[in-house]
Design a protein around this motif. Structure first.
Motif, PDB file in Angstrom:
ATOM      1  N   LEU A 182      65.043 122.718 -14.519  1.00  0.00           N
ATOM      2  CA  LEU A 182      65.594 124.078 -14.834  1.00  0.00           C
ATOM      3  C   LEU A 182      64.557 124.838 -15.857  1.00  0.00           C
ATOM      4  O   LEU A 182      64.151 124.183 -16.684  1.00  0.00           O
ATOM      5  CB  LEU A 182      66.943 123.765 -15.464  1.00  0.00           C
ATOM      6  CG  LEU A 182      68.121 123.458 -14.573  1.00  0.00           C
ATOM      7  CD1 LEU A 182      69.326 123.233 -15.497  1.00  0.00           C
ATOM      8  CD2 LEU A 182      68.357 124.376 -13.410  1.00  0.00           C
ATOM      9  N   GLU A 183      64.515 126.021 -15.595  1.00  0.00           N
ATOM     10  CA  GLU A 183      63.450 126.910 -16.385  1.00  0.00           C
ATOM     11  C   GLU A 183      64.092 126.750 -17.894  1.00  0.00           C
ATOM     12  O   GLU A 183      63.348 126.643 -18.780  1.00  0.00           O
ATOM     13  CB  GLU A 183      63.608 128.348 -16.050  1.00  0.00           C
ATOM     14  CG  GLU A 183      62.818 129.304 -16.879  1.00  0.00           C
ATOM     15  CD  GLU A 183      62.745 130.821 -16.383  1.00  0.00           C
ATOM     16  OE1 GLU A 183      62.321 131.537 -17.196  1.00  0.00           O
ATOM     17  OE2 GLU A 183      63.510 130.968 -15.283  1.00  0.00           O
ATOM     18  N   GLN A 184      65.202 126.854 -18.147  1.00  0.00           N
ATOM     19  CA  GLN A 184      65.926 126.675 -19.620  1.00  0.00           C
ATOM     20  C   GLN A 184      65.547 125.353 -20.378  1.00  0.00           C
ATOM     21  O   GLN A 184      65.215 125.173 -21.365  1.00  0.00           O
ATOM     22  CB  GLN A 184      67.330 126.965 -19.628  1.00  0.00           C
ATOM     23  CG  GLN A 184      67.700 128.208 -19.140  1.00  0.00           C
ATOM     24  CD  GLN A 184      67.880 128.472 -17.470  1.00  0.00           C
ATOM     25  OE1 GLN A 184      67.574 127.409 -16.930  1.00  0.00           O
ATOM     26  NE2 GLN A 184      68.390 129.728 -17.110  1.00  0.00           N
ATOM     27  N   GLN A 185      65.357 124.293 -19.230  1.00  0.00           N
ATOM     28  CA  GLN A 185      65.138 122.838 -19.788  1.00  0.00           C
ATOM     29  C   GLN A 185      63.676 123.059 -20.221  1.00  0.00           C
ATOM     30  O   GLN A 185      63.209 122.601 -21.312  1.00  0.00           O
ATOM     31  CB  GLN A 185      65.132 121.776 -18.941  1.00  0.00           C
ATOM     32  CG  GLN A 185      65.045 120.418 -19.330  1.00  0.00           C
ATOM     33  CD  GLN A 185      66.094 120.265 -20.683  1.00  0.00           C
ATOM     34  OE1 GLN A 185      66.969 120.188 -20.810  1.00  0.00           O
ATOM     35  NE2 GLN A 185      65.204 119.829 -21.578  1.00  0.00           N
ATOM     36  N   ILE A 186      62.718 123.612 -19.443  1.00  0.00           N
ATOM     37  CA  ILE A 186      61.293 123.715 -19.757  1.00  0.00           C
ATOM     38  C   ILE A 186      61.162 124.596 -21.233  1.00  0.00           C
ATOM     39  O   ILE A 186      60.384 124.128 -21.853  1.00  0.00           O
ATOM     40  CB  ILE A 186      60.528 124.369 -18.401  1.00  0.00           C
ATOM     41  CG1 ILE A 186      60.495 123.243 -17.449  1.00  0.00           C
ATOM     42  CG2 ILE A 186      59.093 124.517 -19.193  1.00  0.00           C
ATOM     43  CD1 ILE A 186      59.840 123.492 -16.205  1.00  0.00           C
ATOM     44  N   GLN A 187      61.901 125.689 -21.248  1.00  0.00           N
ATOM     45  CA  GLN A 187      61.650 126.300 -22.530  1.00  0.00           C
ATOM     46  C   GLN A 187      62.089 125.406 -23.612  1.00  0.00           C
ATOM     47  O   GLN A 187      61.539 125.448 -24.737  1.00  0.00           O
ATOM     48  CB  GLN A 187      62.690 127.651 -22.461  1.00  0.00           C
ATOM     49  CG  GLN A 187      62.118 128.404 -21.260  1.00  0.00           C
ATOM     50  CD  GLN A 187      63.080 129.779 -21.014  1.00  0.00           C
ATOM     51  OE1 GLN A 187      64.314 129.706 -21.568  1.00  0.00           O
ATOM     52  NE2 GLN A 187      62.730 130.867 -20.527  1.00  0.00           N
TER      53      GLN A 187
ATOM     54  N   SER B  38      54.051 130.955 -15.538  1.00  0.00           N
ATOM     55  CA  SER B  38      55.561 131.182 -16.213  1.00  0.00           C
ATOM     56  C   SER B  38      56.566 129.877 -16.354  1.00  0.00           C
ATOM     57  O   SER B  38      56.165 128.770 -15.531  1.00  0.00           O
ATOM     58  CB  SER B  38      56.276 132.179 -15.647  1.00  0.00           C
ATOM     59  OG  SER B  38      56.881 131.881 -14.281  1.00  0.00           O
ATOM     60  N   HIS B  39      57.297 129.870 -17.442  1.00  0.00           N
ATOM     61  CA  HIS B  39      58.306 128.840 -17.362  1.00  0.00           C
ATOM     62  C   HIS B  39      59.158 128.880 -15.818  1.00  0.00           C
ATOM     63  O   HIS B  39      59.241 127.581 -15.288  1.00  0.00           O
ATOM     64  CB  HIS B  39      59.155 129.054 -18.405  1.00  0.00           C
ATOM     65  CG  HIS B  39      58.808 128.932 -19.776  1.00  0.00           C
ATOM     66  ND1 HIS B  39      58.704 129.897 -20.732  1.00  0.00           N
ATOM     67  CD2 HIS B  39      58.343 127.853 -20.364  1.00  0.00           C
ATOM     68  CE1 HIS B  39      58.233 129.308 -21.646  1.00  0.00           C
ATOM     69  NE2 HIS B  39      57.945 128.444 -21.795  1.00  0.00           N
ATOM     70  N   GLU B  40      59.162 129.739 -15.257  1.00  0.00           N
ATOM     71  CA  GLU B  40      60.102 129.967 -13.973  1.00  0.00           C
ATOM     72  C   GLU B  40      59.168 129.293 -12.954  1.00  0.00           C
ATOM     73  O   GLU B  40      59.800 128.441 -12.211  1.00  0.00           O
ATOM     74  CB  GLU B  40      60.273 131.292 -13.741  1.00  0.00           C
ATOM     75  CG  GLU B  40      60.835 131.545 -12.325  1.00  0.00           C
ATOM     76  CD  GLU B  40      61.086 132.919 -11.746  1.00  0.00           C
ATOM     77  OE1 GLU B  40      61.915 133.078 -10.854  1.00  0.00           O
ATOM     78  OE2 GLU B  40      60.762 133.892 -12.508  1.00  0.00           O
ATOM     79  N   THR B  41      57.865 129.349 -12.863  1.00  0.00           N
ATOM     80  CA  THR B  41      56.824 129.105 -11.809  1.00  0.00           C
ATOM     81  C   THR B  41      56.853 127.400 -12.186  1.00  0.00           C
ATOM     82  O   THR B  41      56.789 126.585 -11.299  1.00  0.00           O
ATOM     83  CB  THR B  41      55.368 129.546 -12.028  1.00  0.00           C
ATOM     84  OG1 THR B  41      55.612 130.993 -11.828  1.00  0.00           O
ATOM     85  CG2 THR B  41      54.701 128.928 -10.803  1.00  0.00           C
ATOM     86  N   LEU B  42      56.688 126.917 -13.396  1.00  0.00           N
ATOM     87  CA  LEU B  42      56.550 125.487 -13.825  1.00  0.00           C
ATOM     88  C   LEU B  42      57.944 125.036 -13.175  1.00  0.00           C
ATOM     89  O   LEU B  42      57.978 123.619 -12.706  1.00  0.00           O
ATOM     90  CB  LEU B  42      56.201 125.146 -15.276  1.00  0.00           C
ATOM     91  CG  LEU B  42      56.073 123.857 -15.438  1.00  0.00           C
ATOM     92  CD1 LEU B  42      55.056 123.135 -14.896  1.00  0.00           C
ATOM     93  CD2 LEU B  42      55.818 123.795 -16.965  1.00  0.00           C
ATOM     94  N   ALA B  43      59.149 125.448 -13.456  1.00  0.00           N
ATOM     95  CA  ALA B  43      60.367 124.868 -13.146  1.00  0.00           C
ATOM     96  C   ALA B  43      60.249 124.791 -11.685  1.00  0.00           C
ATOM     97  O   ALA B  43      60.774 123.716 -11.045  1.00  0.00           O
ATOM     98  CB  ALA B  43      61.450 125.823 -13.557  1.00  0.00           C
ATOM     99  N   GLU B  44      59.909 125.549 -10.998  1.00  0.00           N
ATOM    100  CA  GLU B  44      59.911 125.577  -9.589  1.00  0.00           C
ATOM    101  C   GLU B  44      59.132 124.353  -8.982  1.00  0.00           C
ATOM    102  O   GLU B  44      59.525 123.571  -8.258  1.00  0.00           O
ATOM    103  CB  GLU B  44      59.523 126.807  -8.679  1.00  0.00           C
ATOM    104  CG  GLU B  44      60.517 128.066  -8.835  1.00  0.00           C
ATOM    105  CD  GLU B  44      59.838 129.207  -8.588  1.00  0.00           C
ATOM    106  OE1 GLU B  44      58.915 129.404  -7.968  1.00  0.00           O
ATOM    107  OE2 GLU B  44      60.398 130.268  -8.667  1.00  0.00           O
ATOM    108  N   ARG B  45      57.897 124.354  -9.716  1.00  0.00           N
ATOM    109  CA  ARG B  45      56.804 123.010  -9.317  1.00  0.00           C
ATOM    110  C   ARG B  45      57.458 121.780  -9.537  1.00  0.00           C
ATOM    111  O   ARG B  45      57.230 120.749  -8.821  1.00  0.00           O
ATOM    112  CB  ARG B  45      55.644 123.303 -10.044  1.00  0.00           C
ATOM    113  CG  ARG B  45      54.783 124.603  -9.681  1.00  0.00           C
ATOM    114  CD  ARG B  45      53.351 124.638 -10.178  1.00  0.00           C
ATOM    115  NE  ARG B  45      52.659 125.655 -10.039  1.00  0.00           N
ATOM    116  CZ  ARG B  45      51.340 125.868 -10.452  1.00  0.00           C
ATOM    117  NH1 ARG B  45      50.948 125.018 -11.338  1.00  0.00           N
ATOM    118  NH2 ARG B  45      50.854 126.855  -9.922  1.00  0.00           N
ATOM    119  N   THR B  46      58.526 121.517 -10.378  1.00  0.00           N
ATOM    120  CA  THR B  46      58.858 120.383 -10.953  1.00  0.00           C
ATOM    121  C   THR B  46      60.276 120.162 -10.553  1.00  0.00           C
ATOM    122  O   THR B  46      60.610 118.825 -10.825  1.00  0.00           O
ATOM    123  CB  THR B  46      58.641 120.114 -12.848  1.00  0.00           C
ATOM    124  OG1 THR B  46      59.360 121.156 -13.156  1.00  0.00           O
ATOM    125  CG2 THR B  46      57.173 120.331 -13.192  1.00  0.00           C
ATOM    126  N   GLY B  47      61.085 121.191 -10.254  1.00  0.00           N
ATOM    127  CA  GLY B  47      62.493 120.895 -10.091  1.00  0.00           C
ATOM    128  C   GLY B  47      63.185 120.721 -11.280  1.00  0.00           C
ATOM    129  O   GLY B  47      64.351 120.261 -11.229  1.00  0.00           O
TER     130      GLY B  47
END
Length: 176
Positions: A102-107, A91-100
């Motif tokens: 923000l989830e919204q930025q990944i989206q 998920s975007h959320e998991t990828l955000a956690e792995r990279t540090g």
């Protein structure tokens, strides 16, 4: 490229509507079946239908974990990042956690095919997705003169050196 389930459902609806419209067009224009205008319109419908079917199949394959990217290169690197995330069911959320990041930025990155992302961000995301990429370098030669290139705007030599070191340590991505 379909990037999420919401887009897949919208594409399915559009596909079904196009099929209905094509069938209606054929039924209502049987008299003109041999004309160039009729064939052109029908080819337009069929081309759009085929394109949407291909996109849906690619998304389905990715959703089932089938990630095959032929000839990865810098032109389709952003597509590879998105496809790898989908295929791994991350998920975007998991990828955000792995990279540090923000989830919204990944989206936002995915919505724009990483257009505004710095190279270092894309490398961090590739590492978080476990991608091992190697892009072959191309040297252009003009007779005996070696052609050099200026660094792209916003990329410093220090950033390149840091990324090179990171690559050597992690063995994840190498861009010559």
């Amino acid at each position: 490229m379909i990037k999420n389930q919401k887009q897949a459902k919208a594409t399915e609806r559009k596909l079904n509507q196009l099929i209905q419209d094509r069938d209606s067009y054929q039924k209502n224009n049987e008299i003109q079946a041999g004309s160039a205008k009729y064939r052109l319109a029908l080819n337009g419908f069929n081309g759009l239908i085929q394109d949407l079917e291909t996109q849906l199949q690619q998304y389905k394959d990715l959703s089932e974990g089938n990630f095959n990217l032929v000839n990865p290169n810098l032109h389709n690197f952003s597509e590879a990042l998105i496809a790898a995330r989908i295929a791994q069911k991350i998920s975007h959320e998991t990828l955000a956690e792995r990279t540090g990041i923000l989830e919204q930025q990944i989206q936002r990155y995915e919505a724009t095919d990483y257009e505004g992302a710095k190279h270092s961000r894309m490398v961090d995301i590739a590492i978080a997705l476990g991608l091992n990429c190697n892009f072959e370098g191309t040297w252009l030669m003009n007779q005996d003169k070696h052609i050099t290139f200026d660094l792209p705007t916003g990329v410093s030599q220090q950033e390149i050196d840091e990324l090179t070191q990171k690559v050597k340590l992690n063995g994840s991505i190498l861009i010559h």
